[in-house]
Design an enzyme around this catalytic site. Structure first.
Site, short mmCIF file in Angstrom:
data_model
loop_
_atom_site.label_atom_id
_atom_site.label_comp_id
_atom_site.label_asym_id
_atom_site.label_seq_id
_atom_site.Cartn_x
_atom_site.Cartn_y
_atom_site.Cartn_z
N TYR A 36 -9.93 -3.76 -7.49
CA TYR A 36 -8.64 -4.12 -6.92
C TYR A 36 -7.54 -3.21 -7.46
O TYR A 36 -6.71 -2.71 -6.70
CB TYR A 36 -8.33 -5.58 -7.25
CG TYR A 36 -7.06 -6.10 -6.62
CD1 TYR A 36 -7.02 -6.41 -5.27
CD2 TYR A 36 -5.91 -6.29 -7.38
CE1 TYR A 36 -5.85 -6.89 -4.68
CE2 TYR A 36 -4.74 -6.77 -6.81
CZ TYR A 36 -4.71 -7.07 -5.46
OH TYR A 36 -3.56 -7.54 -4.89
N ILE A 71 1.68 -13.83 -6.98
CA ILE A 71 2.01 -14.54 -5.74
C ILE A 71 0.94 -15.59 -5.48
O ILE A 71 -0.26 -15.30 -5.55
CB ILE A 71 2.09 -13.58 -4.54
CG1 ILE A 71 2.98 -12.37 -4.86
CG2 ILE A 71 2.62 -14.32 -3.31
CD1 ILE A 71 4.42 -12.69 -5.18
N SER A 74 -3.34 -15.49 6.54
CA SER A 74 -3.40 -16.05 5.19
C SER A 74 -2.36 -15.38 4.30
O SER A 74 -2.01 -14.21 4.51
CB SER A 74 -4.80 -15.85 4.60
OG SER A 74 -5.04 -16.69 3.49
N GLY A 75 -1.84 -16.12 3.34
CA GLY A 75 -0.98 -15.56 2.32
C GLY A 75 0.27 -14.88 2.86
O GLY A 75 0.96 -15.39 3.75
N THR A 131 -1.23 -17.00 -3.39
CA THR A 131 -1.92 -16.88 -2.10
C THR A 131 -3.40 -17.22 -2.29
O THR A 131 -3.90 -17.27 -3.42
CB THR A 131 -1.80 -15.46 -1.53
OG1 THR A 131 -2.71 -14.60 -2.23
CG2 THR A 131 -0.39 -14.92 -1.64
N PRO A 132 -4.13 -17.40 -1.19
CA PRO A 132 -5.56 -17.72 -1.31
C PRO A 132 -6.44 -16.54 -1.71
O PRO A 132 -7.66 -16.69 -1.75
CB PRO A 132 -5.92 -18.20 0.11
CG PRO A 132 -4.64 -18.60 0.74
CD PRO A 132 -3.63 -17.65 0.17
N ASP A 136 -11.42 -5.79 11.87
CA ASP A 136 -11.41 -5.46 10.45
C ASP A 136 -10.63 -4.15 10.28
O ASP A 136 -10.93 -3.15 10.96
CB ASP A 136 -12.84 -5.28 9.97
CG ASP A 136 -12.97 -5.17 8.46
OD1 ASP A 136 -11.99 -4.75 7.81
OD2 ASP A 136 -14.05 -5.51 7.94
N VAL A 137 -9.65 -4.14 9.38
CA VAL A 137 -8.87 -2.91 9.20
C VAL A 137 -9.75 -1.75 8.71
O VAL A 137 -9.39 -0.58 8.87
CB VAL A 137 -7.69 -3.12 8.22
CG1 VAL A 137 -6.64 -4.03 8.83
CG2 VAL A 137 -8.16 -3.62 6.86
#
Length: 308
Positions: A163, A197, A23-24, A199-200, A71-72
């Site tokens: 975030y 940007i 994604s993105g 992106t989703p 998953d990171v």
């Protein structure tokens, strides 16, 4: 293989690990690197989108593609994926850590598990990826680590504390890595700081303020970021800004904090929120939402700096 300007005179395919590859920015990178003929290792949480991306990349010309549904935030899974890449495709030349999630809402309104989930993916996930690849790069004195930060990694913005804190942490980690690896001239760490940007990440974000977020103007395509990253790999900078207003915003935040604080909230509310009545949701922070994975979000009319 035809020489690629991003590779200089050496047209040998690179081995590149891309996280958040479905994604993105991550998806845009996978496509561009595939077109350059590189060996790709793609990591994301959901298998079906990974399979679709891998198929696209093989068709686009990737030398080889391996996928890892992981998953990171799971350090053991990241470590296992990196060791598998090394066995199958050889030493990793480039890693781009682009996996990331976001949450909107006042600090006290965002549930602790969601706040922690943003930091787990964005900060601990970044640390896990670097931890898995850095020793090998140092041993070989060769490698590129690209960390996707954000313009908000140098700002404070209302109702995005999780975030923003995570991107501040990524900026700090990048600088520490740059300092600690000065003894390895062939190891390069680049912090990418995108502005707005398309992106989703916005429709996928956790939301606790009744709105869906949207990128601040000027808005760029994810392909723009991907292209700038790929073009930088031959001579990696310490920092790669994508957004003509990034420096102005960071300077205003640092030098005129009172003025910045007075104008940022009303301006933020005006330009970064969709006017929708959205019930509280954890979005894709705690679990993936593969249905919303896509190259772009829903804000056409982009400024695209891409140059061939």
């Amino acid at each position: 293989m035809t020489a690629d300007p991003a590779k200089g005179d050496d047209a040998t395919p690179r081995v590149v690990l891309v996280t958040g590859a479905t994604s993105g920015i991550g998806l845009a990178l996978a496509r561009e690197l595939a077109a350059a003929g590189d060996h790709l290792a793609l990591l994301a949480r959901s298998k079906e989108p990974l399979d679709r991306t891998a198929s696209e990349c093989r068709t686009a010309g990737a030398a080889s593609v391996t996928t890892f549904a992981a998953d990171v935030a799971d350090g053991a899974a990241v470590e296992a994926a990196v060791r598998d890449v090394e066995r199958r495709q050889g030493p990793i030349d480039v890693v781009v850590q682009s996996a990331g999630v976001a949450a909107y809402g006042r600090f006290e309104d965002v549930p602790p598990e969601v706040f922690d989930g943003v930091l787990a993916t964005n900060v601990l996930g970044t640390a896990n990826v670097v931890r898995a690849v850095l020793p090998g790069m140092r041993d070989r004195n060769d490698g590129r680590i690209v960390l996707i930060g954000s313009v908000v990694g140098a700002l404070a913005v209302p109702e995005m504390s999780a975030y923003a804190v995570s991107k501040w942490a990524i900026r700090s980690l990048a600088r520490h890595l740059q300092i600690e690896n000065r003894d390895r001239s062939g190891v390069h760490i680049t912090l990418v700081t995108p502005g707005g940007i398309d992106t989703p990440i916005y429709p996928q974000a956790a939301t606790y303020n009744g709105h869906v977020g949207k990128p601040p103007p000027p808005i760029y395509a994810p392909e723009t970021v991907a292209h700038r990253i790929v073009q930088s790999l031959n001579r990696p900078p310490k920092r790669l800004d994508v957004g003509i207003t990034n420096a102005v915003m960071a300077l205003g935040f640092a030098l005129l904090p009172s003025l910045y604080d007075a104008i940022v909230t009303p301006l933020f509310n005006l330009v970064t929120k969709e006017r929708e009545n959205v019930p509280p949701t954890s979005g894709n922070v705690l679990r993936p939402n593969a249905a919303l994975n896509a190259l772009r979000g829903r804000h056409p009319g982009l400024t695209n700096l891409r140059r061939r």
